[in-house]
Structure formats: structure tokens, C-alpha cells
Write a protein that holds these residues in place. Structure first.
Motif, short mmCIF file in Angstrom:
data_model
loop_
_atom_site.label_atom_id
_atom_site.label_comp_id
_atom_site.label_asym_id
_atom_site.label_seq_id
_atom_site.Cartn_x
_atom_site.Cartn_y
_atom_site.Cartn_z
N TYR A 46 4.94 4.11 1.75
CA TYR A 46 3.61 3.80 1.22
C TYR A 46 2.79 5.07 1.16
O TYR A 46 2.84 5.91 2.06
CB TYR A 46 2.89 2.77 2.11
CG TYR A 46 3.51 1.41 2.02
CD1 TYR A 46 4.44 0.99 2.96
CD2 TYR A 46 3.19 0.54 0.99
CE1 TYR A 46 5.03 -0.25 2.87
CE2 TYR A 46 3.78 -0.71 0.89
CZ TYR A 46 4.70 -1.09 1.84
OH TYR A 46 5.29 -2.31 1.75
N GLU A 70 3.01 0.91 -2.61
CA GLU A 70 4.42 1.06 -2.29
C GLU A 70 5.04 2.01 -3.31
O GLU A 70 5.03 1.73 -4.50
CB GLU A 70 5.15 -0.29 -2.32
CG GLU A 70 6.64 -0.16 -1.96
CD GLU A 70 7.35 -1.50 -2.01
OE1 GLU A 70 6.91 -2.45 -1.34
OE2 GLU A 70 8.38 -1.59 -2.74
N SER A 85 -0.46 0.60 8.33
CA SER A 85 0.53 -0.14 7.55
C SER A 85 1.11 -1.29 8.36
O SER A 85 1.05 -1.29 9.60
CB SER A 85 1.66 0.81 7.12
OG SER A 85 2.67 0.13 6.40
#
Lengths: 110, 115
Positions: A49, A54, A74
Motif C-alpha cells: 500500500y 493498493e 494499515s
């Protein structure tokens, strides 16, 4: 300076359940990488990421997913857990030049 | 054939010995080579990195890359009990730019240095 932090340290689930793992990168790092370290298999790249998006994923099924929040932390989600998902899940963050790993979250699927 | 092969060991040596750890790889696109050390119950930490072929020395550690043979090595001189850990080789096709840390790792070699 705080390093990469991951939670929980340990997680025990049963087959079919969902697991959520969390990662906070080093302050100022915008990229977060997830790796799986299963016994006998070594570290396998899972997800990357950067800036909330992504950017790439490794050779894992779609039940492995995640997201990156505006503060660059994340989350990794694993749905429909299988026994072979038991592993150490490592998060890493990077500026250019080096990956800094957290201590990992150990997931056990019974 | 796996992209990166590394003998998992375990490797046990007496204190003071010279340790040689090795990896072979098959992807000729790999340009950036790293060695990570992982203590038990900890995340990997970067020990050394090299770019393309050649040697790089840092204290008791020397990393060596032979691209023609697709072979990399890490040498540890005067090994200490504190060197006991799992050593992972890792490599990537690119050094700079986004995404260059989607590394391909070896399985790791577990090293024990006996006092």
C-alpha cells in the motif's frame, strides 16, 4: 523514534473465521508492505500500500485483503481462515532505501 | 525451481569461527541484494545490501554477489553468540522507485554460535 508497530501480537482463530491485523508505520513513511512468514516457506510478499492505494499484491487469494488509512496505518484482513493461514504476518514500512519490519502478528488457525 | 534457494540449516559453529551463508537465484533481473537477520520472535532487520556484483564489507560482515553465477554470500568473521539468529537473503529487480521493496526472500538459514 518509534518503529513499526503491529497488533495483536498473537491471535487464535478457528477455520472459517476472519482475522484482522493492524500495522502502524514509522512516522513519515507512506508505504506499507505485508509479508507472510509461514513455517518452511520463508517470507512471501502479500500486499503493498502506498498513499492509501493498493499498489500490488502477491500470489495470494482474494480472501487476503486490506487497506491503508489516511494516517498511513494499515489493516490486513484474512477471510474464511484455513489451517494453512497459520503464520507470522509481518508489516514493513519504507522510505526509499530500506524496509523496516515490525515484530509481526502470529496467527494460529485451529 | 524456486526463484531464490537458501539452505535452511541449521548451522552450528563455535565462537570465533568464520561463517559462510549462501543463496542462489534464478531470476537474472535481480539487481539489488540484501541480507536480513531475524532473532527469535522478532521481525527481520536489514544487515547489509549490495547493488549488482561485487563485495561490500561492514565490520565483521562481508556481502558478496556473483551475478554471473547467480550466487550471493554473507561471511561473518569472528562469530559471536549474539550472531545466533536466522539469516535471510532477499533480492529485488530494482533499487530506486516505488515498489522496489517487494522483495523475494530465501527461506533463511538458522545459525547458532556456540560459546
Amino acid at each position: 523514534e518509534a518503529g513499526v508497530t503491529q497488533s495483536p501480537t498473537h491471535l487464535i482463530k478457528t477455520r472459517g473465521q476472519q482475522a484482522t491485523l493492524r500495522c502502524s508505520p514509522i512516522s513519515g513513511h507512506t508505504s506499507v508492505y505485508w509479508y507472510q512468514q509461514a513455517l518452511g516457506l520463508g517470507l512471501q510478499f502479500l500486499l503493498w500500500y502506498d498513499e492509501g492505494e493498493e499498489r500490488n499484491r502477491g500470489n495470494f487469494p482474494p480472501r487476503f485483503s486490506g487497506r491503508q488509512f489516511p494516517n498511513y496505518s494499515s489493516e490486513l484482513n484474512v477471510n474464511a481462515l484455513e489451517l494453512e493461514d497459520s503464520a507470522l504476518y509481518l508489516c514493513a514500512s519504507s522510505p526509499p532505501g530500506e524496509l523496516f519490519f515490525g515484530e509481526g502478528s502470529r496467527l494460529t488457525v485451529l | 525451481q524456486k526463484e531464490v534457494e537458501q539452505d535452511p540449516g541449521p548451522l552450528s559453529v563455535p565462537e570465533g569461527a568464520i561463517v559462510s551463508l549462501n543463496c542462489t537465484y534464478s531470476n537474472s533481473a535481480f539487481q539489488y541484494f540484501m541480507w536480513y537477520r531475524q532473532y527469535s520472535r522478532k521481525g527481520p532487520e536489514l544487515l547489509m545490501y549490495t547493488y549488482s556484483s561485487g563485495n561490500k564489507e561492514d565490520g565483521r560482515f562481508t556481502a558478496q554477489v556473483d551475478k554471473s553465477s547467480k550466487y550471493i554470500s554473507l561471511f561473518i568473521r569472528d562469530s559471536q553468540p549474539s550472531d545466533s539468529a536466522t539469516y535471510l537473503c532477499a533480492m529485488s529487480p530494482t533499487y530506486s522507485g516505488a515498489g522496489s521493496y517487494q522483495l523475494t526472500f530465501g527461506k533463511g538459514t538458522k545459525l547458532s554460535v556456540i560459546p
